[in-house]
Design a protein around this motif. Structure first.
Motif, PDB file in Angstrom:
ATOM      1  N   UNK A  28       0.808  -1.222   0.000  1.00 22.66           N
ATOM      2  CA  UNK A  28       0.000   0.000   0.000  1.00 22.66           C
ATOM      3  C   UNK A  28       0.834   1.260   0.000  1.00 22.66           C
ATOM      4  N   UNK A  29       0.476   2.176   0.889  1.00 17.98           N
ATOM      5  CA  UNK A  29       1.150   3.479   0.984  1.00 17.98           C
ATOM      6  C   UNK A  29       2.618   3.357   1.373  1.00 17.98           C
ATOM      7  N   UNK A  30       3.019   2.214   1.888  1.00 21.74           N
ATOM      8  CA  UNK A  30       4.406   2.019   2.311  1.00 21.74           C
ATOM      9  C   UNK A  30       5.406   2.192   1.183  1.00 21.74           C
ATOM     10  N   UNK A  31       4.955   2.036  -0.063  1.00 25.20           N
ATOM     11  CA  UNK A  31       5.862   2.200  -1.189  1.00 25.20           C
ATOM     12  C   UNK A  31       6.391   3.633  -1.264  1.00 25.20           C
ATOM     13  N   UNK A  54       7.551  -5.894  -2.459  1.00 24.29           N
ATOM     14  CA  UNK A  54       6.395  -5.006  -2.633  1.00 24.29           C
ATOM     15  C   UNK A  54       5.156  -5.856  -2.861  1.00 24.29           C
ATOM     16  N   UNK A  55       4.247  -5.848  -1.886  1.00 24.38           N
ATOM     17  CA  UNK A  55       3.007  -6.607  -1.972  1.00 24.38           C
ATOM     18  C   UNK A  55       1.876  -5.695  -2.432  1.00 24.38           C
ATOM     19  N   UNK A  56       1.151  -6.144  -3.454  1.00 28.86           N
ATOM     20  CA  UNK A  56       0.004  -5.389  -3.975  1.00 28.86           C
ATOM     21  C   UNK A  56      -1.122  -6.362  -4.302  1.00 28.86           C
ATOM     22  N   UNK A  57      -2.355  -5.860  -4.256  1.00 35.48           N
ATOM     23  CA  UNK A  57      -3.511  -6.705  -4.540  1.00 35.48           C
ATOM     24  C   UNK A  57      -3.589  -7.120  -6.014  1.00 35.48           C
ATOM     25  N   UNK A  82       4.917  -9.202  -4.979  1.00 36.98           N
ATOM     26  CA  UNK A  82       3.983 -10.239  -4.522  1.00 36.98           C
ATOM     27  C   UNK A  82       2.590  -9.736  -4.876  1.00 36.98           C
ATOM     28  N   UNK A  83       2.081 -10.162  -6.012  1.00 35.27           N
ATOM     29  CA  UNK A  83       0.812  -9.659  -6.526  1.00 35.27           C
ATOM     30  C   UNK A  83      -0.308 -10.624  -6.171  1.00 35.27           C
ATOM     31  N   UNK A  84      -1.273 -10.106  -5.425  1.00 37.73           N
ATOM     32  CA  UNK A  84      -2.463 -10.889  -5.103  1.00 37.73           C
ATOM     33  C   UNK A  84      -2.266 -11.983  -4.079  1.00 37.73           C
ATOM     34  N   UNK A  85      -1.072 -12.121  -3.562  1.00 36.02           N
ATOM     35  CA  UNK A  85      -0.853 -13.153  -2.546  1.00 36.02           C
ATOM     36  C   UNK A  85      -0.560 -12.474  -1.218  1.00 36.02           C
ATOM     37  N   UNK A  86      -1.015 -13.060  -0.130  1.00 36.13           N
ATOM     38  CA  UNK A  86      -0.724 -12.449   1.165  1.00 36.13           C
ATOM     39  C   UNK A  86       0.768 -12.565   1.472  1.00 36.13           C
ATOM     40  N   UNK A  87       1.269 -11.588   2.162  1.00 34.33           N
ATOM     41  CA  UNK A  87       2.672 -11.646   2.575  1.00 34.33           C
ATOM     42  C   UNK A  87       2.767 -12.600   3.748  1.00 34.33           C
ATOM     43  N   UNK A 112      -1.066  -6.646   8.876  1.00 34.44           N
ATOM     44  CA  UNK A 112      -0.660  -8.010   8.521  1.00 34.44           C
ATOM     45  C   UNK A 112       0.764  -8.076   7.955  1.00 34.44           C
ATOM     46  N   UNK A 113       1.149  -7.078   7.176  1.00 31.57           N
ATOM     47  CA  UNK A 113       2.509  -7.039   6.634  1.00 31.57           C
ATOM     48  C   UNK A 113       3.527  -6.920   7.767  1.00 31.57           C
ATOM     49  N   UNK A 114       3.275  -6.031   8.698  1.00 30.56           N
ATOM     50  CA  UNK A 114       4.204  -5.844   9.818  1.00 30.56           C
ATOM     51  C   UNK A 114       4.301  -7.104  10.673  1.00 30.56           C
ATOM     52  N   UNK A 115       3.171  -7.791  10.880  1.00 32.92           N
ATOM     53  CA  UNK A 115       3.201  -9.037  11.660  1.00 32.92           C
ATOM     54  C   UNK A 115       4.003 -10.110  10.928  1.00 32.92           C
TER      55      UNK A 115
END
Length: 135
Positions: A28-31, A54-57, A82-87, A112-115
Motif C-alpha cells: 500500500x502506501x508504504x511504497x 512489494x506486496x500489492x492486490x 507479490x501480486x495478489x498473494x498475502x505476505x 498483517x505485513x508488519x506481523x
C-alpha cells in the motif's frame, strides 16, 4: 517504531546502517517511503545491494512501476513483487539476504505485513537493531 518521514534521512545519512545493503518490505502506501529512500540512494550512486519486497492486490495497484524499473537500472536493486498473494514469513524468508546482520530492513505498511515481517525476522534471527518499522 520510527515516525513517518524518518526513513529517507535515517537510511541515507548514516554509513552505520546497512553495511552491505537494505531490504524494504512494503505494501500500500508504504511504497512512498521506500521510493523516497531509493531516490536518495540513486542520487548518491550508492553501491550497496537493495531488495524491495512489494506486496500489492493486483498489477493495477502497483504504484511507481515505471520509476521502479528505472531505479533497478541505476541501483543494485532487486524488486520482488507479490501480486495478489498475502505476505508471509515464508515469502520474506525466500528473498532475505543470507548475511542478516549486514542488512538493515525497513518495513512500512499494513498490520498483517508488519506481523509477517516480525515473524520472519524471528525465524531468520535478524538482529533487532537492524529492524525498522513504520506504521
Amino acid at each position: 517504531e520510527i515516525e513517518v518521514g524518518d526513513w529517507s534521512s535515517d537510511v541515507c545519512s548514516s554509513d552505520l546502517l546497512g553495511a552491505d545493503g537494505f531490504v524494504f518490505i512494503v505494501d500500500g502506501y508504504g511504497i512512498a517511503a521506500a521510493i523516497a529512500s531509493l531516490r536518495t540512494l540513486a542520487e548518491r550512486r550508492d553501491p550497496r545491494r537493495l531488495t524491495l519486497v512489494y506486496r500489492a492486490d493486483s498489477e493495477t495497484a502497483v504504484w511507481f512501476a515505471g520509476e521502479l524499473a528505472r531505479l533497478e537500472e541505476r541501483l543494485k536493486l532487486t524488486v520482488v513483487r507479490l501480486i495478489g498473494e498475502p505476505i508471509s514469513a515464508e515469502s520474506i524468508r525466500r528473498v532475505y539476504p543470507r548475511e542478516r546482520d549486514r542488512y538493515d530492513v525497513f518495513v512500512c505498511g499494513s498490520k498483517p505485513l508488519r506481523k509477517a515481517a516480525r515473524d520472519a525476522f524471528k525465524m531468520l534471527k535478524v538482529p533487532a537493531a537492524n529492524q525498522w518499522f513504520e506504521a
